[in-house]
Motif scaffolding. Structure first.
Motif, mmCIF file in Angstrom:
data_model
loop_
_atom_site.group_PDB
_atom_site.id
_atom_site.type_symbol
_atom_site.label_atom_id
_atom_site.label_comp_id
_atom_site.label_asym_id
_atom_site.label_seq_id
_atom_site.Cartn_x
_atom_site.Cartn_y
_atom_site.Cartn_z
ATOM 1 N N TYR A 32 4.473 8.948 -4.639
ATOM 2 C CA TYR A 32 5.726 9.249 -4.087
ATOM 3 C C TYR A 32 5.741 8.520 -2.678
ATOM 4 O O TYR A 32 6.853 8.037 -2.083
ATOM 5 C CB TYR A 32 6.021 10.721 -3.901
ATOM 6 N N ARG A 33 4.657 8.897 -1.948
ATOM 7 C CA ARG A 33 4.641 8.558 -0.235
ATOM 8 C C ARG A 33 4.764 7.112 -0.339
ATOM 9 O O ARG A 33 5.339 6.446 0.411
ATOM 10 C CB ARG A 33 3.455 9.015 0.369
ATOM 11 N N PHE A 34 4.015 6.430 -1.272
ATOM 12 C CA PHE A 34 3.896 4.752 -1.105
ATOM 13 C C PHE A 34 5.282 4.361 -1.592
ATOM 14 O O PHE A 34 5.859 3.334 -0.994
ATOM 15 C CB PHE A 34 2.832 4.408 -2.118
ATOM 16 N N GLN A 35 6.059 5.188 -2.712
ATOM 17 C CA GLN A 35 7.387 4.580 -3.049
ATOM 18 C C GLN A 35 8.139 4.755 -1.963
ATOM 19 O O GLN A 35 9.046 3.758 -1.792
ATOM 20 C CB GLN A 35 7.781 5.565 -4.136
ATOM 21 N N PHE A 36 8.312 5.901 -1.455
ATOM 22 C CA PHE A 36 9.282 6.156 -0.101
ATOM 23 C C PHE A 36 9.105 4.979 0.906
ATOM 24 O O PHE A 36 10.258 4.426 1.445
ATOM 25 C CB PHE A 36 9.010 7.619 0.255
ATOM 26 N N GLN A 37 7.899 4.811 1.239
ATOM 27 C CA GLN A 37 7.728 3.950 2.420
ATOM 28 C C GLN A 37 8.082 2.174 1.931
ATOM 29 O O GLN A 37 8.610 1.377 2.566
ATOM 30 C CB GLN A 37 6.197 3.713 2.906
ATOM 31 N N ALA A 38 7.741 2.080 0.666
ATOM 32 C CA ALA A 38 8.079 0.613 0.071
ATOM 33 C C ALA A 38 9.551 0.303 0.055
ATOM 34 O O ALA A 38 10.079 -0.678 0.609
ATOM 35 C CB ALA A 38 7.367 0.647 -1.408
ATOM 36 N N LEU A 39 10.252 1.518 -0.233
ATOM 37 C CA LEU A 39 11.550 1.495 -0.375
ATOM 38 C C LEU A 39 12.289 1.336 1.077
ATOM 39 O O LEU A 39 12.985 0.360 1.452
ATOM 40 C CB LEU A 39 12.224 2.731 -0.803
ATOM 41 N N LEU A 40 11.626 1.891 2.019
ATOM 42 C CA LEU A 40 12.117 1.899 3.505
ATOM 43 C C LEU A 40 11.985 0.517 4.085
ATOM 44 O O LEU A 40 12.608 -0.274 4.765
ATOM 45 C CB LEU A 40 11.424 2.771 4.454
ATOM 46 N N HIS A 41 10.886 -0.043 3.571
ATOM 47 C CA HIS A 41 10.377 -1.261 4.170
ATOM 48 C C HIS A 41 11.114 -2.453 3.510
ATOM 49 O O HIS A 41 11.598 -3.570 4.225
ATOM 50 C CB HIS A 41 8.876 -1.560 4.018
ATOM 51 N N TYR A 42 11.319 -2.430 2.280
ATOM 52 C CA TYR A 42 12.246 -3.095 1.488
ATOM 53 C C TYR A 42 13.670 -3.402 2.200
ATOM 54 O O TYR A 42 14.087 -4.019 2.664
ATOM 55 C CB TYR A 42 12.457 -2.891 0.190
ATOM 56 N N TYR B 173 -1.041 -4.420 -8.775
ATOM 57 C CA TYR B 173 0.145 -4.755 -8.544
ATOM 58 C C TYR B 173 1.046 -4.649 -9.866
ATOM 59 O O TYR B 173 2.400 -4.361 -10.019
ATOM 60 C CB TYR B 173 0.391 -6.259 -7.705
ATOM 61 N N SER B 174 0.639 -4.695 -10.950
ATOM 62 C CA SER B 174 1.330 -4.843 -12.217
ATOM 63 C C SER B 174 1.669 -3.310 -12.566
ATOM 64 O O SER B 174 2.680 -2.949 -13.011
ATOM 65 C CB SER B 174 0.823 -5.379 -13.371
ATOM 66 N N MET B 175 0.675 -2.256 -12.209
ATOM 67 C CA MET B 175 0.981 -1.052 -12.409
ATOM 68 C C MET B 175 1.785 -0.347 -11.443
ATOM 69 O O MET B 175 2.780 0.306 -11.828
ATOM 70 C CB MET B 175 -0.414 -0.239 -12.254
ATOM 71 N N TYR B 176 1.825 -1.137 -10.299
ATOM 72 C CA TYR B 176 2.719 -0.217 -9.128
ATOM 73 C C TYR B 176 3.348 -1.524 -8.331
ATOM 74 O O TYR B 176 3.013 -1.909 -7.321
ATOM 75 C CB TYR B 176 1.995 0.588 -8.278
ATOM 76 N N PRO B 177 4.442 -1.946 -9.025
ATOM 77 C CA PRO B 177 5.028 -3.241 -8.583
ATOM 78 C C PRO B 177 5.663 -2.984 -7.388
ATOM 79 O O PRO B 177 5.746 -4.016 -6.451
ATOM 80 C CB PRO B 177 6.081 -3.417 -9.616
ATOM 81 N N PHE B 178 6.087 -1.698 -6.939
ATOM 82 C CA PHE B 178 6.741 -1.475 -5.544
ATOM 83 C C PHE B 178 5.655 -1.772 -4.404
ATOM 84 O O PHE B 178 6.376 -2.072 -3.393
ATOM 85 C CB PHE B 178 7.068 -0.015 -5.730
ATOM 86 N N LEU B 179 4.251 -1.925 -4.725
ATOM 87 C CA LEU B 179 3.458 -1.995 -3.818
ATOM 88 C C LEU B 179 3.704 -3.228 -3.086
ATOM 89 O O LEU B 179 3.501 -3.347 -1.767
ATOM 90 C CB LEU B 179 2.233 -1.990 -4.187
ATOM 91 N N LYS B 180 4.321 -4.282 -3.720
ATOM 92 C CA LYS B 180 4.783 -5.410 -3.099
ATOM 93 C C LYS B 180 5.634 -5.520 -1.974
ATOM 94 O O LYS B 180 5.855 -6.291 -1.183
ATOM 95 C CB LYS B 180 5.005 -6.628 -4.106
ATOM 96 N N ASN B 181 6.485 -4.448 -1.982
ATOM 97 C CA ASN B 181 7.510 -4.311 -0.875
ATOM 98 C C ASN B 181 6.777 -3.613 0.316
ATOM 99 O O ASN B 181 7.413 -3.580 1.477
ATOM 100 C CB ASN B 181 8.510 -3.465 -1.472
ATOM 101 N N LEU B 182 5.737 -3.261 0.303
ATOM 102 C CA LEU B 182 5.179 -2.589 1.583
ATOM 103 C C LEU B 182 4.795 -3.705 2.720
ATOM 104 O O LEU B 182 4.283 -4.762 2.510
ATOM 105 C CB LEU B 182 3.652 -1.999 1.160
#
Lengths: 499, 349
Positions: free
Chosen positions: B216-226, B96-105
């Motif tokens: 990218y795919r995780f970021q895109f989805q995390a953003l949409l979920h957020y 989670y610290s490497m990829y903080p955006f995962l917390k928005n999934l």
């Protein structure tokens, strides 16, 4: 003069393209019409304009679903909302509401499969059909490279609909195919309009490359030399992808691949990017181009050899729709014909597959095969196209038939198709290897003679290649993407936006 | 080098522990709509990853597993269990610290985020053309559902649809400037199309931003979920977007479960529904579990009496593991009843 006014009001054009007006006049006089117009010369306008001057609905039969969707979409985009596409994509629930509103449409696009349905025909019969349009009419003929068995029944269906006035349209059809069309559709009396397949502004080049290994280098050379935008056709998705990457890495950054393997959203975006001028080069399979109206394509290159002259003409016909000079280049190296032979074989079931089918399923083929479709396809190893053909055949079977006879009949039929396809490839190859004028040679294939001298005619007659050289090497400046600016640009009045 | 997807797989495997097979992680990331997978995702607090790698194929998944073993982040013990090694544990801690955006999934809740994307991208294209008085263009989204939704939006907003472009811009700007986003908004914005400019495809965006594909795919989805979450929590701040994000609870159900739900609402019982639909009772039970997971306020009292619900809850908490078998060692009830209670109260247990 009146027709020109209608043209302006409904389509926004000032004048007709060659051939259009004569066809429209014949239709307005109530005649049946068989029209052969080369791609890119506005075939659909020939029935869309008269539609506005006639009472009743226009029924358009067209075999390619993607093309149908494109046409309907373009009409909607133009502002014509009274248009509908009836094909297998239409969901069951939607189907109900479409048939409930059938009388409210002016244009009904329909696939031949849907017309085989009695309910559909009975619904159409309640309407006043002003015009029955058969698009891609060469599919009717067994001599055509793109024969579709469903099309054979169009004559009966036309009769069932009360033999409405009819126009059959095609881009390429020799004399034999043309008489097949008239006979099958049971037209009594018709007028024939055959325009030349010649497009003098498209220059024809065959580039012989002695060593296959040099083909890619030669392609890159051409692409960096020629003025774009352009399309490069491949027979393989994989190669189209690879070359697009290569081009992006070697000085043609705005290049993309387009093929049936992409998801739908990407396909739409890439198509639209090309049309709007955001891309210079498309590396495509034959999936690209149908229904695309881009006026200023400057070159078309064939990396692989097309399977017949008809496809070749159709594909190079996507260049120069604005009438400006454009160039088409076919790259040929020895033994290139092997690939088309393989592809052609793959489009047909083998005798072994057919025998297997009859041996394993026997009587089940009469009615139950549809439930087992996936299994049969998989175990039998049918390709998409070969299965479509087999399916058409299975559908035509009925209980009263002797399966043994039908089996032999199908094998013979497939064998004839195979011979025809091989013949088409040989003709293509002969054209490539001929030392005669390329234009003259292709025209004589369609029973035409050349009309006079064309400047920069073809690679045999001689071409000044510099005429097609890239004019200014526009340096595409790299500006990092700024999302705030981009978003604002999208949603506020243009002026500051892209380009 | 271990990529984000491999790290997520490792993380999920560690959460599932010894209680499920390795392929259940595949089904989870792939978004398999089976009640077992859906229920597991909630049970092990992995619902955020549900359906977030739907491109993943079985073969690719197996390759990831062997890679994780080869790099010794985990190993297979003598009793065929997956065991996370010490270096694996370390990697999991860092995720989670490497990829903080995962917390928005929030894949479980918003696995239909592509519908949100389709609506959003089409709405932007329509607004952009409207601002520029362009009426003829080819829509970038072909789905009939999406197109009908847009038509509906405009036909029910006669008069004020003029303000849509401006309103949309304001709302999107506000959302995308948030510091909680944890990703570059370009991930989304570069893909928008409008008047005279067509957006990039997924692959073009990946190339332009120079991001690894899985990331990218995780970021895109995390953003949409957020976006979906923020809009849902605060609809009055984003009135236009709020009309788009409405999560249709029923939409999340499989088609078959939907039919079962219709019959339940008519008061039919399990046996009767099974007979009407010519399905096995166990299938109907699966549907009911699915409904309990997705439909807020779905009352399960008919299937498990209230006092029994309480006793099952206690048993779940006491049990040494979340395997149904272990729970049933404590309390003697149907598997169906246990599953239903977990589905209904999973996040509270």
């Amino acid at each position: 003069m009146m027709l020109e006014q209608k043209l302006k009001t409904h389509f926004g054009y000032e004048q007709f393209k060659i051939g259009q007006k004569e066809i429209i006049e014949a239709l307005l006089q109530g005649k049946n019409v068989l029209a052969m117009l080369p791609t890119g010369t506005g075939k659909s306008l020939c029935y869309q304009l008269p539609a506005y001057l006639m009472e009743g609905v226009v029924v358009v039969v067209t075999p390619l679903l993607s093309l149908m969707q494109d046409q309907v979409e373009q009409m909607m985009a133009r502002g014509e909302k009274r248009v509908v596409a009836i094909n297998s994509f239409l969901e069951r629930e939607e189907r109900g509401s479409v048939f409930g509103r059938l009388h409210t449409y002016k244009f009904i696009y329909i696939s031949p499969e849907m017309l085989m349905n009695e309910f559909v025909v009975s619904q159409l019969n309640k309407l006043v059909i002003s015009l029955f349009v058969v698009d891609e009419a060469h599919c009717i003929s067994q001599w055509g490279y793109d024969f579709r068995p469903d099309y054979l029944k169009l004559g009966d269906i036309r009769e069932a609909l009360g033999s409405p006035q009819t126009i059959a349209l095609t881009a390429t059809a020799d004399q034999e195919v043309r008489s097949d069309i008239v006979r099958t559709l049971k037209l009594e009396g018709w007028e024939e309009f055959v325009s030349s397949v010649d497009r003098p502004n498209i220059k024809m080049v065959v580039d012989y490359i002695h060593d296959t290994r040099e083909k890619l280098d030669k392609l890159l050379e051409w692409v960096s030399f020629l003025q774009g935008p352009g399309i490069i056709y491949f027979s393989s998705k994989k190669l189209a992808e690879e070359v697009a990457v290569m081009l992006r890495d070697s000085g043609v950054p705005r290049s993309m691949a387009y093929h049936g393997g992409l998801d739908q959203e990407s396909r739409i975006l890439i198509q639209q990017q090309f049309i709007k001028g955001q891309l210079d080069v498309i590396c495509a399979t034959s999936a690209f181009g149908m229904g695309i109206n881009k006026e200023n394509v400057r070159f078309v290159i064939h990396f692989h050899m097309p399977l017949q002259l008809e496809s070749y003409l159709q594909e190079i016909g996507r260049a120069g729709r604005d009438g400006e000079n454009s160039i088409s280049i076919l790259l040929y190296s020895p033994y290139d014909e092997q690939l088309p032979y393989q592809l052609a074989e793959g489009e047909l079931p083998t005798e072994f597959q057919i025998r297997w089918l009859f041996q394993h399923f026997g009587d089940q083929l009469l009615c139950e095969w549809e439930e087992m479709e996936e299994t049969i396809r998989q175990i039998g190893g049918f390709t998409d196209t070969s299965w479509r053909l087999t399916k058409d055949f299975l559908r035509s079977l009925s209980n009263s038939m002797d399966l043994k006879i039908e089996e032999e009949r199908f094998i013979e039929y497939v064998d004839n198709r195979k011979k025809l396809k091989r013949k088409k490839i040989v003709e293509m190859l002969n054209w490539i290897q001929s030392k005669e004028c390329k234009r003259k040679k292709v025209l004589s294939y369609f029973g035409e003679v050349t009309h006079g001298n064309v400047d920069d005619c073809c690679s045999v007659c001689g071409i000044v290649y510099d005429h097609y050289k890239i004019k200014c090497t526009e340096v595409v400046e790299y500006t990092p993407f700024q999302w705030r600016d981009y978003l604002r640009g999208l949603l506020t009045k243009s002026g500051t936006s892209y380009e | 080098m271990i990529n984000i997807l491999e790290q997520v797989v490792l993380y999920c495997l560690s959460k599932l522990g010894k209680e499920r097979s390795s392929s259940s992680v595949f089904h989870l990331l792939n978004g398999k709509k089976s009640s077992q997978t859906i229920q597991d995702s909630y049970l092990f607090q992995l619902d955020c990853f549900f359906h977030t790698a739907h491109h993943l194929t079985r073969d690719q998944y197996e390759i990831i597993i062997s890679k994780l073993i080869k790099h010794e982040f985990m190993y297979i013990s003598s009793d065929q269990q997956i065991v996370i090694s010490e270096s694996g544990q370390l990697l999991i801690k860092k995720m989670y610290s490497m990829y903080p955006f995962l917390k928005n999934l929030q894949g479980g809740k918003y696995h239909n985020c592509m519908q949100f994307w389709e609506r959003l991208s089409l709405l932007i294209q329509v607004c952009s053309n409207q601002v520029n008085k362009q009426t003829s263009y080819i829509p970038v989204q072909k789905s009939k559902d999406t197109q009908n939704w847009i038509k509906h939006l405009f036909s029910t907003s006669v008069g004020n649809s003029k303000d849509f472009p401006h309103q949309l811009l304001q709302e999107l700007q506000a959302l995308l400037e948030s510091s909680e986003l944890e990703v570059d908004p370009s991930v989304l914005v570069a893909r928008f199309s409008g008047f005279q400019s067509i957006g990039l495809t997924e692959m073009q965006t990946i190339e332009m931003l120079g991001i690894e594909e899985n990331s990218y795919r995780f970021q895109f989805q995390a953003l949409l979920h957020y976006l979906m979450r923020t809009i849902e929590e605060n609809p009055t701040a984003y009135p236009l977007l709020a009309r788009m994000a409405v999560t249709d609870e029923l939409h999340q159900l499989t088609a078959s479960a939907k039919k079962t739900f219709e019959l339940i609402k008519k008061g039919k019982g399990i046996v009767e529904i099974g007979r009407i639909r010519k399905l096995k009772e166990s299938t109907i039970q699966d549907h009911i579990v699915e409904i309990a997971l997705f439909v807020n306020g779905f009352n399960i009292d008919r299937f498990v009496e209230e006092p029994l619900q309480e006793r099952i809850k206690e048993a779940v908490q006491k049990a040494s593991s979340k395997q149904l078998r272990k729970i049933r060692e404590i309390i003697d009830v149907d598997y169906f009843q246990i599953r239903l209670v977990i589905a209904k109260f999973g996040d509270l247990l």
